[in-house]
Design an enzyme around this catalytic site. Structure first.
Site, PDB file in Angstrom:
ATOM      1  N   TYR A 192     -21.964-119.719   1.850  1.00  0.00           N
ATOM      2  CA  TYR A 192     -22.480-117.852   1.911  1.00  0.00           C
ATOM      3  C   TYR A 192     -22.666-117.143   3.088  1.00  0.00           C
ATOM      4  CZ  TYR A 192     -25.607-114.060   0.026  1.00  0.00           C
ATOM      5  OH  TYR A 192     -25.608-113.058  -0.109  1.00  0.00           O
TER       6      TYR A 192
ATOM      7  N   LYS B 113     -28.358-111.452   4.758  1.00  0.00           N
ATOM      8  CA  LYS B 113     -29.662-111.406   3.370  1.00  0.00           C
ATOM      9  C   LYS B 113     -30.830-111.657   4.148  1.00  0.00           C
ATOM     10  CE  LYS B 113     -27.283-109.796   0.582  1.00  0.00           C
ATOM     11  NZ  LYS B 113     -27.096-108.387  -0.217  1.00  0.00           N
TER      12      LYS B 113
HETATM   13  C1  LIG Z   1     -22.054-119.537  -2.704  1.00  0.00           C
HETATM   14  C2  LIG Z   1     -22.758-118.116  -3.600  1.00  0.00           C
HETATM   15  C3  LIG Z   1     -21.817-118.183  -4.836  1.00  0.00           C
HETATM   16  C4  LIG Z   1     -23.697-117.121  -4.902  1.00  0.00           C
HETATM   17  C5  LIG Z   1     -22.695-115.421  -4.394  1.00  0.00           C
HETATM   18  C6  LIG Z   1     -24.331-114.677  -5.245  1.00  0.00           C
HETATM   19  C7  LIG Z   1     -23.879-113.369  -4.413  1.00  0.00           C
HETATM   20  C8  LIG Z   1     -22.461-112.555  -5.456  1.00  0.00           C
HETATM   21  C9  LIG Z   1     -21.940-111.598  -4.006  1.00  0.00           C
HETATM   22  C10 LIG Z   1     -22.823-111.049  -3.625  1.00  0.00           C
HETATM   23  O1  LIG Z   1     -22.311-109.894  -2.249  1.00  0.00           O
HETATM   24  C11 LIG Z   1     -21.779-109.737  -1.877  1.00  0.00           C
HETATM   25  C12 LIG Z   1     -20.941-108.504  -0.978  1.00  0.00           C
HETATM   26  C13 LIG Z   1     -19.719-108.486  -0.239  1.00  0.00           C
HETATM   27  C14 LIG Z   1     -20.005-109.749   0.059  1.00  0.00           C
HETATM   28  O2  LIG Z   1     -18.103-109.224   1.310  1.00  0.00           O
HETATM   29  C15 LIG Z   1     -16.922-109.679   0.651  1.00  0.00           C
HETATM   30  C16 LIG Z   1     -16.715-109.248  -0.663  1.00  0.00           C
HETATM   31  C17 LIG Z   1     -15.892-109.531  -0.637  1.00  0.00           C
HETATM   32  C18 LIG Z   1     -14.627-109.233  -0.368  1.00  0.00           C
HETATM   33  C19 LIG Z   1     -14.975-109.134   1.104  1.00  0.00           C
HETATM   34  O3  LIG Z   1     -13.951-109.527   2.313  1.00  0.00           O
HETATM   35  N1  LIG Z   1     -15.951-109.564   1.642  1.00  0.00           N
HETATM   36  C20 LIG Z   1     -19.928-110.613  -0.276  1.00  0.00           C
HETATM   37  C21 LIG Z   1     -20.573-110.819  -1.344  1.00  0.00           C
HETATM   38  C22 LIG Z   1     -24.138-112.018  -3.196  1.00  0.00           C
HETATM   39  O4  LIG Z   1     -24.443-111.355  -1.751  1.00  0.00           O
HETATM   40  C23 LIG Z   1     -24.582-113.127  -3.128  1.00  0.00           C
END
Ligand SMILES: CCCCCCc1ccc(Oc2ccc(Oc3cccc(O)n3)cc2)c(O)c1
Length: 257
Positions: free
Chosen positions: A158, A165
């Site tokens: 993460y 966060k």
């Molecule tokens: C290893 C941790 C697995 C659980 C993650 C739960 C989660 C899932 C989605 C979450 O929201 C985001 C939002 C944007 C983000 O950045 C991204 C997403 C897709 C493509 C990219 O280039 N960036 C990553 C996570 C988030 O903050 C937390």
């Protein structure tokens, strides 16, 4: 105490598609009778958001472009919202982003740009949006944002989003301190992993989801509807007296060591 949202207008920021947590919140508020305003980051999202909104009970949703990396875009969006609807009852901030290369491997390799990008969109945007939205909350208001356990303790992969966060959580609490005197409450929902478009960007998402289903007290993943229900609580009078709080909607996973 009346818990209907009839006659109340809420701004929902961050619907990308039908799996978005923001969409789960929208469906729940619509069910409770709210009028909804959707903001979207760029024109690519306008059509899908309008199409989704067509499926709601209330067919009078409004739509505004709002790129949270651009202060003029935020000013324009909230000035126009103010002109169009006058006041709003609340706002759901469901916006985060980090470069996917910073969501795998070792955190120590995070670039300055990647670190600033993640914090700009995922944490500072809450300050920028709240400063504009609070002016429209003339009869008090409620704000909710979305956070994750990885901001409270290390969750493998993460990485920089966890640090962002952690900043979002503190940002929410400092904002709670400032806007409480205006009868505006701000809280966060810390959702367990849900298969969304955003989740696809985080390395090894599947193993975390499996871990929840095997170890979380409720032995099941949380759903978009669970997040919607808790957002309804935080965005309505049901949660009066609660501000600066983080509710873990995660099947109890965060109580485990
Ligand atoms: C290893 C941790 C697995 C659980 C993650 C739960 C989660 C899932 C989605 C979450 O929201 C985001 C939002 C944007 C983000 O950045 C991204 C997403 C897709 C493509 C990219 O280039 N960036 C990553 C996570 C988030 O903050 C937390």
């Amino acid at each position: 105490m009346n818990f209907s949202l009839e006659g109340k207008t809420y701004v929902i920021m961050g619907v990308a598609n039908k799996r978005s947590l923001a969409w789960g919140i929208a469906k729940t508020l619509d069910e409770a009778g709210a009028d909804l305003i959707f903001t979207y980051a760029n024109e690519r999202f306008e059509k899908p958001v309008r199409q989704l909104a067509e499926t709601l009970k209330n067919k009078n949703s409004r739509f505004y472009l709002c790129d949270v990396t651009n202060d003029e875009s935020i000013d324009q969006a909230f000035e126009t919202i103010g002109e169009d609807v006058g006041s709003i009852a609340g706002l759901a901030h469901c916006i985060a982003f980090a470069d996917k290369n910073d969501l795998k491997g070792e955190f120590i390799d995070t670039s300055r740009d990647g670190y600033l990008l993640a914090h700009n969109i995922s944490a500072y945007s809450l300050v920028a949006v709240t400063r504009r939205a609070e002016k429209l909350m003339t009869d008090g208001g409620k704000i909710v944002t979305l956070t994750y356990l990885g901001g409270e303790r290390v969750v493998q992969n993460y990485n920089v989003m966890g640090v962002a966060k952690a900043s979002l959580d503190a940002t929410m609490k400092y904002l709670a301190n400032d806007i409480g005197k205006k009868n505006i409450r701000i809280n966060a929902i810390s959702a367990g992993p849900i298969r969304t478009l955003s989740a696809k960007g985080v390395g090894d998402f599947n193993s975390i989801l499996k871990d929840i289903e095997e170890k979380a007290p409720l032995r099941k993943a949380v759903t978009q509807e669970d997040v919607g229900a808790n957002a309804y609580y935080l965005l309505s009078d049901l949660s009066n007296g609660v501000t600066g709080e983080i509710i873990h909607v995660d099947s109890g996973y965060s109580i485990l060591g």
